[in-house]
Design a protein around this motif. Structure first.
Motif, PDB file in Angstrom:
ATOM      1  N   ARG A 167      -1.074   7.515  -4.525  1.00 49.35           N
ATOM      2  CA  ARG A 167       0.147   8.288  -4.278  1.00 49.35           C
ATOM      3  C   ARG A 167       1.380   7.566  -4.833  1.00 49.35           C
ATOM      4  O   ARG A 167       2.187   8.153  -5.545  1.00 49.35           O
ATOM      5  CB  ARG A 167       0.301   8.567  -2.787  1.00 49.35           C
ATOM      6  N   THR A 168       1.510   6.284  -4.519  1.00 51.83           N
ATOM      7  CA  THR A 168       2.672   5.524  -4.978  1.00 51.83           C
ATOM      8  C   THR A 168       2.644   5.347  -6.495  1.00 51.83           C
ATOM      9  O   THR A 168       3.674   5.487  -7.155  1.00 51.83           O
ATOM     10  CB  THR A 168       2.733   4.154  -4.274  1.00 51.83           C
ATOM     11  N   ASN A 213      -4.289   3.069  -3.885  1.00 49.56           N
ATOM     12  CA  ASN A 213      -2.988   3.629  -3.501  1.00 49.56           C
ATOM     13  C   ASN A 213      -2.457   4.556  -4.585  1.00 49.56           C
ATOM     14  O   ASN A 213      -1.405   4.301  -5.185  1.00 49.56           O
ATOM     15  CB  ASN A 213      -2.003   2.483  -3.239  1.00 49.56           C
ATOM     16  N   THR A 221       0.848  -1.189   0.000  1.00 52.83           N
ATOM     17  CA  THR A 221       0.000   0.000   0.000  1.00 52.83           C
ATOM     18  C   THR A 221       0.886   1.243   0.000  1.00 52.83           C
ATOM     19  O   THR A 221       2.110   1.149   0.159  1.00 52.83           O
ATOM     20  CB  THR A 221      -0.895   0.042   1.247  1.00 52.83           C
ATOM     21  N   ASP A 222       0.256   2.408  -0.136  1.00 51.10           N
ATOM     22  CA  ASP A 222       1.011   3.660  -0.013  1.00 51.10           C
ATOM     23  C   ASP A 222       1.766   3.697   1.312  1.00 51.10           C
ATOM     24  O   ASP A 222       2.914   4.114   1.376  1.00 51.10           O
ATOM     25  CB  ASP A 222       0.072   4.872  -0.093  1.00 51.10           C
TER      26      ASP A 222
END
Length: 107
Positions: free
Chosen positions: A62-63, A60, A5-6
């Protein structure tokens, strides 16, 4: 297969002692579903040499954005905290191994 996950990306991928083959995936992506059994096989075959993991881009973002992921599935191989190789699209197991084998420790 490991789920990333992020919140866990830095710890599980960037700081991993083993190379990490990370699939950026989405539940709505047919090629992602098509390649999942191949990645499960690779997770078993590469045990001790590499970690095979997945990150859902919808959950997720952001990643995925930081990695510049624009299409799925995107497979990135991370080693020593950096992405060293990348493929986009579903591929047969032999093609995946050929693309990433040079970045993995010997068997």
């Amino acid at each position: 297969m490991l789920s990333v996950t992020d919140a866990t990306f830095d710890e599980l991928v960037l700081r991993s002692e083993l190379p990490v083959l990370l699939e950026f995936t989405a539940s709505w992506c047919p090629p992602c579903r098509m390649i999942e059994p191949v990645l499960c096989e690779l997770a078993v075959e590469l045990a001790g040499r590499a970690v095979v993991a997945q990150l859902d881009v919808d959950e997720n973002p952001r990643t995925a954005a930081a990695a510049g992921v624009l299409g799925m599935p995107t497979l990135s191989l991370y080693r020593d905290g950096a992405a060293v190789a990348r493929l986009t699209g579903a591929r047969p197991k032999a093609a995946l191994l050929a693309a990433f084998e040079g970045y993995l420790p010997p068997a």
